[in-house]
Design a protein around this motif. Structure first.
Motif, PDB file in Angstrom:
ATOM      1  N   VAL A 227       1.095  -1.508   0.071  1.00 18.31           N
ATOM      2  CA  VAL A 227      -0.031   0.134  -0.298  1.00 18.31           C
ATOM      3  C   VAL A 227       0.781   1.244   0.270  1.00 18.31           C
ATOM      4  CG1 VAL A 227      -1.772   0.834   1.200  1.00 18.31           C
ATOM      5  CG2 VAL A 227      -2.001  -1.354   0.884  1.00 18.31           C
ATOM      6  N   LYS A 228       0.422   2.250  -1.022  1.00 20.72           N
ATOM      7  CA  LYS A 228       1.746   3.571  -0.723  1.00 20.72           C
ATOM      8  C   LYS A 228       0.218   4.409  -0.438  1.00 20.72           C
ATOM      9  CE  LYS A 228       5.178   1.038  -1.873  1.00 20.72           C
ATOM     10  NZ  LYS A 228       6.288   1.185  -1.370  1.00 20.72           N
ATOM     11  N   LEU A 229       0.137   5.084   0.028  1.00 18.63           N
ATOM     12  CA  LEU A 229      -0.848   6.044   0.239  1.00 18.63           C
ATOM     13  C   LEU A 229       0.031   7.584   0.134  1.00 18.63           C
ATOM     14  CD1 LEU A 229      -1.497   5.510   4.356  1.00 18.63           C
ATOM     15  CD2 LEU A 229      -3.110   4.909   2.100  1.00 18.63           C
ATOM     16  N   ASP A 267       5.228  12.307  -6.785  1.00 17.38           N
ATOM     17  CA  ASP A 267       6.643  12.583  -7.937  1.00 17.38           C
ATOM     18  C   ASP A 267       7.053  11.466  -7.553  1.00 17.38           C
ATOM     19  OD1 ASP A 267       7.668  13.383  -5.242  1.00 17.38           O
ATOM     20  OD2 ASP A 267       8.476  14.648  -5.786  1.00 17.38           O
ATOM     21  N   GLU A 268       6.865  10.034  -6.899  1.00 15.79           N
ATOM     22  CA  GLU A 268       6.872   8.753  -6.517  1.00 15.79           C
ATOM     23  C   GLU A 268       6.234   7.899  -6.719  1.00 15.79           C
ATOM     24  OE1 GLU A 268       9.265   9.360  -2.685  1.00 15.79           O
ATOM     25  OE2 GLU A 268       8.056  10.396  -2.032  1.00 15.79           O
ATOM     26  N   ILE A 269       5.655   8.634  -7.423  1.00 14.62           N
ATOM     27  CA  ILE A 269       4.218   7.506  -8.127  1.00 14.62           C
ATOM     28  C   ILE A 269       4.646   6.494  -9.588  1.00 14.62           C
ATOM     29  CG2 ILE A 269       2.063   6.630  -9.451  1.00 14.62           C
ATOM     30  CD1 ILE A 269       0.930   9.474  -8.128  1.00 14.62           C
ATOM     31  N   TYR A 270       5.600   7.006  -9.918  1.00 15.07           N
ATOM     32  CA  TYR A 270       6.321   6.627 -11.777  1.00 15.07           C
ATOM     33  C   TYR A 270       6.769   5.619 -10.815  1.00 15.07           C
ATOM     34  CZ  TYR A 270       9.324   5.651 -15.366  1.00 15.07           C
ATOM     35  OH  TYR A 270       9.883   5.364 -16.073  1.00 15.07           O
ATOM     36  N   LEU A 292      -5.962   4.242  -6.298  1.00 14.02           N
ATOM     37  CA  LEU A 292      -7.781   4.150  -6.071  1.00 14.02           C
ATOM     38  C   LEU A 292      -7.907   6.147  -5.377  1.00 14.02           C
ATOM     39  CD1 LEU A 292      -8.064   1.298  -3.799  1.00 14.02           C
ATOM     40  CD2 LEU A 292      -8.696   1.268  -7.360  1.00 14.02           C
ATOM     41  N   GLY A 293      -9.200   6.662  -5.805  1.00 18.31           N
ATOM     42  CA  GLY A 293      -9.708   8.001  -4.655  1.00 18.31           C
ATOM     43  C   GLY A 293     -10.347   8.446  -5.609  1.00 18.31           C
ATOM     44  N   ALA A 294     -10.863   9.767  -4.449  1.00 13.05           N
ATOM     45  CA  ALA A 294     -11.531  11.159  -5.354  1.00 13.05           C
ATOM     46  C   ALA A 294     -11.141  11.767  -5.453  1.00 13.05           C
ATOM     47  CB  ALA A 294     -12.931  10.916  -4.495  1.00 13.05           C
ATOM     48  N   GLY A 295      -9.829  12.418  -5.231  1.00 14.94           N
ATOM     49  CA  GLY A 295      -8.962  13.100  -5.685  1.00 14.94           C
ATOM     50  C   GLY A 295      -8.895  13.480  -7.416  1.00 14.94           C
ATOM     51  N   ASP A 296      -7.406  14.408  -6.867  1.00 11.66           N
ATOM     52  CA  ASP A 296      -6.965  14.259  -8.063  1.00 11.66           C
ATOM     53  C   ASP A 296      -5.759  13.233  -8.684  1.00 11.66           C
ATOM     54  OD1 ASP A 296      -4.970  15.000  -6.037  1.00 11.66           O
ATOM     55  OD2 ASP A 296      -4.360  16.375  -7.305  1.00 11.66           O
ATOM     56  N   ILE A 297      -5.787  12.228  -7.922  1.00 13.01           N
ATOM     57  CA  ILE A 297      -5.476  11.063  -7.988  1.00 13.01           C
ATOM     58  C   ILE A 297      -5.366  10.605  -9.683  1.00 13.01           C
ATOM     59  CG2 ILE A 297      -6.518   9.249  -7.058  1.00 13.01           C
ATOM     60  CD1 ILE A 297      -4.452   7.884  -6.440  1.00 13.01           C
ATOM     61  N   GLY A 298      -6.838  10.489 -10.234  1.00 13.62           N
ATOM     62  CA  GLY A 298      -7.150  10.270 -11.441  1.00 13.62           C
ATOM     63  C   GLY A 298      -6.605  11.459 -12.771  1.00 13.62           C
ATOM     64  N   LEU A 299      -5.718  12.177 -12.085  1.00 16.52           N
ATOM     65  CA  LEU A 299      -4.859  13.078 -12.894  1.00 16.52           C
ATOM     66  C   LEU A 299      -3.834  12.623 -13.081  1.00 16.52           C
ATOM     67  CD1 LEU A 299      -5.853  16.587 -12.167  1.00 16.52           C
ATOM     68  CD2 LEU A 299      -6.716  15.532 -13.881  1.00 16.52           C
ATOM     69  N   GLU A 300      -2.676  11.959 -11.832  1.00 14.36           N
ATOM     70  CA  GLU A 300      -2.124  11.158 -12.049  1.00 14.36           C
ATOM     71  C   GLU A 300      -2.012  10.072 -12.354  1.00 14.36           C
ATOM     72  OE1 GLU A 300       0.358  12.771 -10.081  1.00 14.36           O
ATOM     73  OE2 GLU A 300      -0.294  14.278  -9.439  1.00 14.36           O
ATOM     74  N   ILE A 301      -2.833   9.074 -12.481  1.00 12.99           N
ATOM     75  CA  ILE A 301      -3.008   8.211 -13.444  1.00 12.99           C
ATOM     76  C   ILE A 301      -2.760   8.352 -15.065  1.00 12.99           C
ATOM     77  CG2 ILE A 301      -5.067   7.578 -13.977  1.00 12.99           C
ATOM     78  CD1 ILE A 301      -4.636   4.625 -13.027  1.00 12.99           C
ATOM     79  N   ASN A 302      -3.293  10.002 -15.190  1.00 13.78           N
ATOM     80  CA  ASN A 302      -2.923  10.103 -17.089  1.00 13.78           C
ATOM     81  C   ASN A 302      -1.840   9.954 -17.141  1.00 13.78           C
ATOM     82  OD1 ASN A 302      -5.530   9.588 -17.289  1.00 13.78           O
ATOM     83  ND2 ASN A 302      -6.043  12.146 -16.770  1.00 13.78           N
ATOM     84  N   ASN A 303      -0.821  10.775 -15.551  1.00 12.30           N
ATOM     85  CA  ASN A 303       0.682  11.044 -16.110  1.00 12.30           C
ATOM     86  C   ASN A 303       1.105   9.675 -15.990  1.00 12.30           C
ATOM     87  OD1 ASN A 303       0.047  14.039 -15.854  1.00 12.30           O
ATOM     88  ND2 ASN A 303       0.791  14.227 -14.109  1.00 12.30           N
TER      89      ASN A 303
END
Length: 314
Positions: A227-229, A267-270, A292-303
């Motif tokens: 799990v990464k939070l 910036d550690e997701i990649y 997973l999540g309802a915030g701006d993580i949707g933008l992060e997955i696009n990146n």
């Protein structure tokens, strides 16, 4: 909706289908002829104050629906016609998974209709689909006319959306931001990929929700292999002292010593995803990453998808 790229379709003037929301009691503004309730798990306690007031409002909504016209998931405690995967007035029988699809027979008031298919993973998605079928049948649609739409329904954006899908590595995007939703996504993933390692990057949404359901979040997240939070997405709220992702990570560790838990920055997701992508070859085991999540993580997955695709093209 994935097929249409929009959440609004206007093709007639006889029927209005609305996905209602309990936030701010907005669903109490409706006057439905037929209604379905998929779940009644407590949420938005910043609005309702406590669980009893939350549940009372659902009962108030049920009272808006004409007698005999309310359908609910079999676990929803409202006076209604029950619909479920295995039990209910309408339910699935002879359920099986073949080539990533659910295959089942549809039981409607003890009458069996054969050969239904559904492509979205997870019993929660199948339960929702059966509820939609129930409402369509109540309106007057024939059973035979429901087979093809159900089999070809591609789902909605950010609900178990495959962003990368190979034999070795799978990246799934989902809006899940409540413990019950996270549990459902985890169960669906394990059902479809029983031999894989399953990792999650989760962005908590709202300080109040994280506070109110801290234990539930910890139990649902502790089921994953790692799990990464990300830090809590505040949306409309100010920070609450002592409520943060570090607190949630400590709760997860107290439940499961085996789960690898860490708070990371965006910036550690990649780097994390790339490391998982490497594990597929060193461990000879399929790797599943859920974001997973309802915030701006949707933008992060696009990146992330852009970065991973660019790397594969090199």
């Amino acid at each position: 909706m994935n097929k249409y790229g929009t959440n609004f379709i206007h093709t007639g003037d006889e029927v209005i289908v609305v996905e209602a929301d309990e936030y701010d009691r907005s669903f109490m503004q409706l006057s439905p002829d037929i209604a379905g309730v998929t779940a009644m798990d407590a949420d938005h306690l910043d609005i309702y104050g406590d669980v009893s007031e939350f549940e009372k409002t659902f009962h108030d909504f049920a009272a808006l629906v004409p007698d005999g016209k309310l359908y609910t998931n079999e676990k929803v405690d409202l006076p209604s016609k029950k619909v479920g995967v295995s039990n209910g007035f309408i339910h699935a029988e002879n359920l099986d998974i073949k080539n990533g699809l659910y295959h089942f027979d549809l039981s409607v008031d003890d009458q069996i209709y054969r050969n239904f298919k559904f492509a979205l993973p997870g019993h929660h998605n199948l339960s929702n689909a059966l509820l939609a079928l129930s409402i369509a049948l109540e309106y007057g649609v024939s059973v035979d006319d429901l087979r093809e739409p159900l089999a070809t329904f591609p789902g909605v954006e950010r609900r178990f959306t495959y962003r990368i899908k190979t034999d070795d590595f799978v990246l799934i995007d989902d809006y899940a931001h409540h413990p019950t939703e996270i549990h459902a996504v985890h169960a669906a993933t394990r059902e479809m990929y029983p031999e894989a390692q399953v990792h999650v990057i989760f962005q908590p949404h709202l300080f109040t929700r994280t506070r109110d359901f801290m234990e539930g979040f910890a139990h649902s997240l502790a089921k994953f292999d790692s799990v990464k939070l990300l830090e809590i997405y505040p949306a409309r709220e100010e920070p609450i002292e002592g409520i943060n992702s570090k607190k949630l990570s400590d709760e997860i560790r107290s439940i499961s010593k085996k789960t690898d838990v860490e708070v990371i920055q965006k910036d550690e997701i990649y780097a994390f995803a790339k490391a998982i992508n490497t594990q597929k070859t060193t461990q000879n085991q399929q790797q599943i990453l859920l974001m997973l999540g309802a915030g701006d993580i949707g933008l992060e997955i696009n990146n992330l998808v852009q970065q991973l695709n660019a790397e594969n093209e090199e």
